[in-house]
Design an enzyme around this catalytic site. Sequence first.
Site, mmCIF file in Angstrom:
data_model
loop_
_atom_site.group_PDB
_atom_site.id
_atom_site.type_symbol
_atom_site.label_atom_id
_atom_site.label_comp_id
_atom_site.label_asym_id
_atom_site.label_seq_id
_atom_site.Cartn_x
_atom_site.Cartn_y
_atom_site.Cartn_z
ATOM 1 N N GLU A 166 0.843 -1.190 0.000
ATOM 2 C CA GLU A 166 0.000 0.000 0.000
ATOM 3 C C GLU A 166 0.878 1.240 0.000
ATOM 4 O OE1 GLU A 166 -4.103 -0.942 1.756
ATOM 5 O OE2 GLU A 166 -2.780 -0.612 3.452
ATOM 6 N N GLY A 172 -6.350 6.663 0.401
ATOM 7 C CA GLY A 172 -7.356 7.677 0.712
ATOM 8 C C GLY A 172 -7.170 8.983 -0.033
HETATM 9 P P1 PGA Z 1 -8.138 3.411 0.489
HETATM 10 O O1 PGA Z 1 -7.412 2.689 1.737
HETATM 11 O O2 PGA Z 1 -8.732 2.307 -0.352
HETATM 12 O O3 PGA Z 1 -9.191 4.281 1.125
HETATM 13 O O4 PGA Z 1 -7.109 4.176 -0.241
HETATM 14 C C1 PGA Z 1 -6.679 1.512 1.577
HETATM 15 C C2 PGA Z 1 -6.135 1.048 2.905
HETATM 16 O O5 PGA Z 1 -5.668 1.879 3.679
HETATM 17 O O6 PGA Z 1 -6.172 -0.154 3.227
#
Ligand code: PGA
Length: 250
Positions: A166, A172
């Site tokens: 990630e 986010g």
């Molecule tokens: P997101 O978060 O899909 O809102 O970008 C991913 C995560 O933090 O697991």
Amino acid sequence: MRQKIVVGNWKMNNTIAESAALASELVAALGKGFSGCEVGIAPTYVALQEAGKIIAGSAVQLVAQNCHYENDGAFTGEISTGMLKAVGCSYVIIGHSERRQFFGETNATVNLRIKKALAEGLKVILCVGETLAERESEVTSKVVTSQVTEGLAGISDISTVVIAYEPVWAIGTGKTASSAQAEEVHLLIRNTITKLYGDAAAGKLRIQYGGSVKPSNAAELFAMPNIDGGLIGGASLNAADFAAIIKAAS
Ligand code: PGA
């Protein structure tokens, strides 16, 4: 063939009632007998029990957002593996970037938590990923390699570990890594695992991508050879969107 795995990380969202409603909608959206890929949801601790009742008997598994490395005691605000097992969790997310960024989690504490979870029979999703500053200063591979290596230090069996890549700059933010950018790091992670654990373990390891996955970009990401599913934040808070992402992995 690795079975894909898609997990919804609900983070600090939803009351118990809202979590129950979302879990019901998800079970309905997937339909009876769904078996296209492995699926999990990670509600807040207080909602685990209610959400667990709703997904019982469905393909959706209960996942925790973290766990502590001691059995019990004076650790205010923490939760034990025993508590998570008793409520029905099968997986626990460890080392999420928000834990590392805002709560002082390090590779060393991540390693302790993973060892404890595995020893107690919980499966683990180990999160790794570089910040924007790290990507821009071209240390992504160094950072991710040490997160993997130090996170798994002293662990001999990774058959129940999933790694989630990630990139922090994609979480986010609406900015997804391109499928090529993600694939490059997924391959690096798999090669790191080959060095540490050999070809067979590396071939079986599932590596999820996480960071602004949406119904519109999921299929392209999941089509990459080393992307074995997703860890989904924002889009997992909407049952129809999350079901569409799951179907893209199926
Ligand atoms: P997101 O978060 O899909 O809102 O970008 C991913 C995560 O933090 O697991």
